[in-house]
Design an enzyme around this catalytic site. Structure first.
Site, PDB file in Angstrom:
ATOM      1  CB  CYS A  98      -0.973  -0.010   1.156  1.00  0.00           C
ATOM      2  SG  CYS A  98      -0.189  -0.267   2.746  1.00  0.00           S
ATOM      3  CG  HIS A 135      -4.313   0.900   3.982  1.00  0.00           C
ATOM      4  ND1 HIS A 135      -3.777   0.059   3.035  1.00  0.00           N
ATOM      5  CD2 HIS A 135      -5.256   1.628   3.331  1.00  0.00           C
ATOM      6  CE1 HIS A 135      -4.361   0.279   1.881  1.00  0.00           C
ATOM      7  NE2 HIS A 135      -5.266   1.228   2.029  1.00  0.00           N
ATOM      8  CG  ASP A 182      -7.000   2.896  -0.347  1.00  0.00           C
ATOM      9  OD1 ASP A 182      -5.856   2.753  -0.813  1.00  0.00           O
ATOM     10  OD2 ASP A 182      -7.420   2.243   0.619  1.00  0.00           O
TER      11      ASP A 182
END
Lengths: 306, 650
Positions: B408, B452, B468
């Site tokens: 991520c 994350h 995201d």
């Protein structure tokens, strides 16, 4: 409120067996509690006389069986004999078919003969040649035994001893009583002159009354506490069995009746305790075995009243 | 005094050795190895002394040993103050005290020292196993203390008596725990010596830093929602916001102008929840985007992250509210926007070129550039993986065009870089995404592997928007969890794996128990106490009413226990009670009732001593004997017994 008939009866016995109020009272209590009595003592201290007198004042039949080492069960129970006239076997009842039996020197006989008597005592009936015959009512056995260290004895095992409700010792009379005995009339003649104070019917009534004597929960607690103490202290090889507790209660009830009460007190339990535990508790320490009174006193003083 | 100087028996010595062993064994990991060895030697010595009944070592030797032990501790820690040196000193003293057990007072001192060492265990850990172990040690120590006054009963009986005493103390312990006025701060809040082992997010983000975190299943924080748990894809737990990029790592910009109040307005429905944050040694407090309230003693940074005034070194609990649909930063300061556009002067030329192309194509239209970037990321066919390859100096270019494999932080960093290259203000937000609801107690548990990173884009008129980029390539990371998004065969922490259902179930239960312990035992603070008292109907108790309630309740428990113990004596036969009064009176005349003596026998004896009262004594005894042992007593017998005894004045 003592019962006058019992008091008179005890007075009669005490007149003949001198200086032995307490053992005499205990043996009467044993009889009233429907138990059997074991007397351990030396020969000649009045065991036979006591048994004889008891039978006499209570108006009961009396038989005496002298136990010997060659005795057979049939000598106690009876035997069937062929009758030539009728061509059948005919049962001749043994000396046990009576109301008061004096089994003298029971530990001289072999275990086989002993057990014939002891089974009859327990079941209150005799089975011989396939037929069961009831023993008379009331039925009371007074067994005597010589101190076990004497030669030629078969000691009764604990399980057989347990069938006797009480075990007492007579012991030598004190000098005063002994002198009176020596100076007095012939005991045998005095026994023969006695008249019964109560009927066998009345005796059975009294035995029933003993069963109805009240034992309160506090008293039963006490009996249990005594038994618990014998079971937990290392002083004895084994504690009192439940049967022994029942025996203790039964004799204590009879003792209370003799005192003219309708309920049992701790004093009654304490009074009869030596007779109940003497043949049931075996001290771990052999040297202490002889002095039953001291052992009992120690037991009583170790258990507080609940 | 005679008791205190009585010599210590062998049995007592064994007891003390057992309790010393129980008290010091849990401390073995805390004290240096040489001390453990020395203590073990002292214990063996003590055992030999007891076993062979040798003489105790002479005093001069003990003095030498004390000096040596103290010197050892000082050499080890350079001090004897502080948590670990203090405990080490106590262990030295305990071991040596065992070697000078001369009198009963030494035994008592040893037992008390053991109690103190039990307390010492809690300075290191406060978990449930520690508490159970400490309880057992307290039991043994109490039994040893009992043995110090009477060593005759066998061990089982001592332990049973000790357990009974502790059971009787338990209600008081609970009452004091619940109602004794609390001080602010955790129960065991002494300054800790080190914080090395704490894992969690850091204030820099470089390729691989979160991927490393994903191997840990340690709990980051737990959340209890007031209502429904929001959908998984909305659970963005905002952490440090990183605006400054040096070509490789992203860093938190030290913003000065923090907000004391929330700078944006609430829109739409709000979500209420409570966070129990595990200590992580940093200042930030995690909150669902976007926070609508601030926890006590905290402020909001200019990039909307709540931070505490002090580093979170103890477990912290705070109530929170979030506005998932709030719009923030519509009127963002030029300085913040400038920070969100800054790029290093060189590096990543390919992405820079594409960004410049978007800029020329769409001009100032941030939304269009965003759409182009999302489209670009989708077409690159990037792979979400826990094991990204190592990257060279141009991390963004290499990830996007060469390796195409990343975690991520790669996605977020590359996306933010792309937008900045196109002139759209953007920043990286680190935090946690998702979490797992524990079906046992309903808490949402967020673990380190839920860490994350995502991007935040500023578009004129719309403020900051969360994007995201991971979700573009691996939508299941956001909609379900890590395990669903990772290609099969990659090493996941056990708890993140879907196939170990039974293990997860077990872990859920254990976690619920641990959480309950944390919430209600370790985290029982003044606030919790006030809440509890409020439910009991005391809204704002001052210390006076607290003390009053505490005293009344403790007194009540004491009375209850006393009644329980006296239960048997309370049920006493009234006749027996009267009889005891009677015998007490006679005892004053020197006629003491022996406990085994029957009433009539006693009366006879008493009458012999005081013949003048013989008749009355006899009457009373007969009455009592009939009441206690006779069948169905008369109704007035008891009253009569009482009046006669009352009138009896020997």
């Amino acid at each position: 409120m003592r019962l006058p008939e019992l008091e008179a009866l005890l007075a009669d016995i005490n007149r003949i067996v001198l200086g032995k109020q307490r053992p005499i009272r205990l043996s009467l209590a044993c009889l009233l509690a429907r138990g059997h009595l074991l007397i351990e003592d030396l020969p000649g201290v009045g065991k036979t006389t006591l048994a004889h007198v008891l039978a006499r004042v209570l108006g009961l039949d009396f038989q005496r069986i002298q136990f010997t080492s060659d005795m057979l069960p049939a000598d106690v129970l009876g035997v069937s004999i062929f009758d030539r006239d009728s061509g059948t076997f005919h049962f001749h009842p043994g000396p046990i078919f009576t109301q008061v039996v004096l089994a003298d020197e029971i530990n001289r006989a072999t275990p086989k003969a002993q057990s014939a008597l002891l089974e009859a005592m327990e079941e209150r009936q005799v089975t011989a040649e396939g037929k069961t015959r009831a023993l008379p009512e009331p039925f009371f056995v007074i067994a005597t035994q010589n101190p076990t260290h004497q030669i030629g004895t078969f000691p009764l095992p604990e399980s057989q001893l347990d069938r006797f409700l009480l075990k007492i010792e007579l012991g030598y009379p004190d000098p005063v009583a002994e002198r009176e005995l020596l100076a007095g009339a012939d005991r045998r003649q005095m026994v023969a002159d006695l008249t019964p104070r109560i009927t066998p019917q009345r005796l059975i009534e009294l035995q029933d009354r003993v069963r109805a004597i009240h034992a309160s929960t506090a008293l039963i607690d006490y009996v249990q506490a005594l038994a618990a103490h014998t079971r937990t202290t290392p002083r004895w090889q084994a504690g009192l069995s439940p049967r022994a507790c029942l025996a203790l209660l039964a004799v204590a009830r009879a003792w209370a009746l003799l005192d003219g009460r309708d309920h049992v007190l701790p004093e009654d339990v304490q009074a009869v305790l030596p007779g109940v535990i003497a043949h049931r508790l075996r001290p771990t320490d052999d040297t202490a075995r002889t002095d039953v009174e001291a052992i009992t006193a120690a037991l009583i003083e170790a258990v507080p009243l609940p | 005094m005679a008791r205190a100087s009585r010599p210590v028996s062998r049995r007592q010595a064994w007891w003390l050795l057992a309790t010393a062993l129980a008290a010091s064994l849990p401390l073995v990991p805390q004290v240096p190895p040489w001390l453990s060895l020395a203590t073990a030697t002292a214990f063996i010595w003590r055992a030999a002394l007891t076993w062979r009944q040798w003489h105790l070592p002479p005093r001069w030797l003990l003095v030498l040993l004390v000096i040596a032990g103290t010197a050892g501790v000082v050499l080890q820690y350079r001090t004897i103050f502080g948590r670990t040196p203090g405990i080490a000193m106590l262990v030295v003293f305990l071991a040596l005290k065992l070697l000078e057990l001369r009198a009963a007072r030494d035994a008592v001192a040893t037992a008390l020292l053991c109690y103190f060492l039990v307390l010492g265990q809690f300075l290191f850990t406060q978990t449930i196993p520690t508490a159970i172990l400490a309880g057992l040690t307290v039991l043994i120590t109490t039994a040893a203390l009992l043995a110090a006054s009477d060593d005759r009963p066998p061990p089982q009986q001592q332990l049973r008596r000790a357990a009974l005493m502790l059971a009787q103390a338990l209600p008081f312990m609970l009452l004091l725990f619940l109602l004794f006025p609390r001080v602010q701060g955790p129960l065991w809040g002494i300054p800790q010596d080190r914080f090395s082992a704490v894992s969690g997010l850091s204030d820099t983000l470089s390729p691989g830093s979160i991927a490393q975190l994903s191997q840990s299943d340690a709990v980051a924080f737990r959340v209890r929602f007031k209502g429904e748990v929001p959908p998984q894809s909305q659970l963005y737990w905002r952490g440090p916001v990183m605006s400054s990029f040096d070509g490789r790592s992203w860093r938190v910009t030290q913003t000065s102008g923090a907000y004391a109040e929330i700078p944006y307005a609430g829109v739409g429905a709000s979500v209420d929840y409570e966070v129990t944050l595990e200590p992580h040694g940093k200042f930030w407090l995690f909150a669902l985007e976007l926070p609508a309230t601030l926890p006590p003693n905290s402020a909001l940074t200019s990039d909307y992250q709540p931070i505490a005034r002090q580093a979170v070194r103890n477990r912290l609990r705070y109530a929170q509210r979030a506005w998932p649909e709030a719009v923030a930063g519509v009127n963002e300061t030029p300085r913040m926007l400038r920070d969100a556009l800054t790029l290093p002067t060189d590096g990543n030329p390919r992405m820079r070129a594409i960004g410049a192309a978007w800029r020329t194509q769409h001009g100032d239209d941030g939304a269009a550039i965003l759409a182009a970037a999302e489209d670009f990321f989708a077409r690159q066919l990037l792979i979400y993986t826990l094991n990204p390859p190592l990257l060279g100096p141009d991390t963004v270019d290499e990830f996007l065009f060469d390796t195409k494999r990343g975690f991520c932080e790669h996605f977020a960093a590359a996306f933010v870089f792309a937008l900045r290259a196109a002139g759209v203000p953007a920043r990286v937000v680190a935090g946690y995404q998702g979490g797992e609801v524990n079906p046992v107690d309903g808490y949402l548990v967020v673990r380190q592997y839920d860490a994350h990173a995502w991007a935040e884009i500023w578009i004129a008129g719309r403020g900051w928007i969360r994007i995201d980029p991971t979700a573009i390539s691996a939508p299941r990371r956001v909609s379900s969890n890590l395990a669903a998004a990772i290609p099969a065969g990659e090493g996941l922490p056990f708890l993140a794996r879907a196939d170990l259902a039974w293990l997860r179930e077990l872990r859920h239960r254990l976690d619920a128990v641990t959480n309950g312990w944390n919430q209600w035992v370790l985290g029982y603070n003044p606030q919790r106490q006030r809440d509890l008292l409020a439910t009991l109907g005391m809204s704002e108790p001052d210390w006076r009413s607290m003390t009053a309630v505490l005293s009344v309740l403790c007194g009540g428990v004491m009375l209850g226990l006393t009644a329980w113990i006296l239960r048997k004596r309370l049920r006493i036969d009234p006749a027996l009670a009267a009889w005891r009064r009677f015998t007490a009176r006679l005892a004053r005349r020197g006629i003491v009732w022996r406990t085994w003596e029957g009433p009539l026998a006693f009366a006879e004896r008493a009458a012999r001593h005081i013949p003048t009262h013989a008749e009355r004594i006899g009457e009373i005894a007969a009455l009592y004997a009939r009441l206690r042992y006779g069948p169905a007593p008369q109704a007035d017998d008891l009253a009569q017994l009482k009046t006669r005894i009352a009138a009896f004045k020997p």
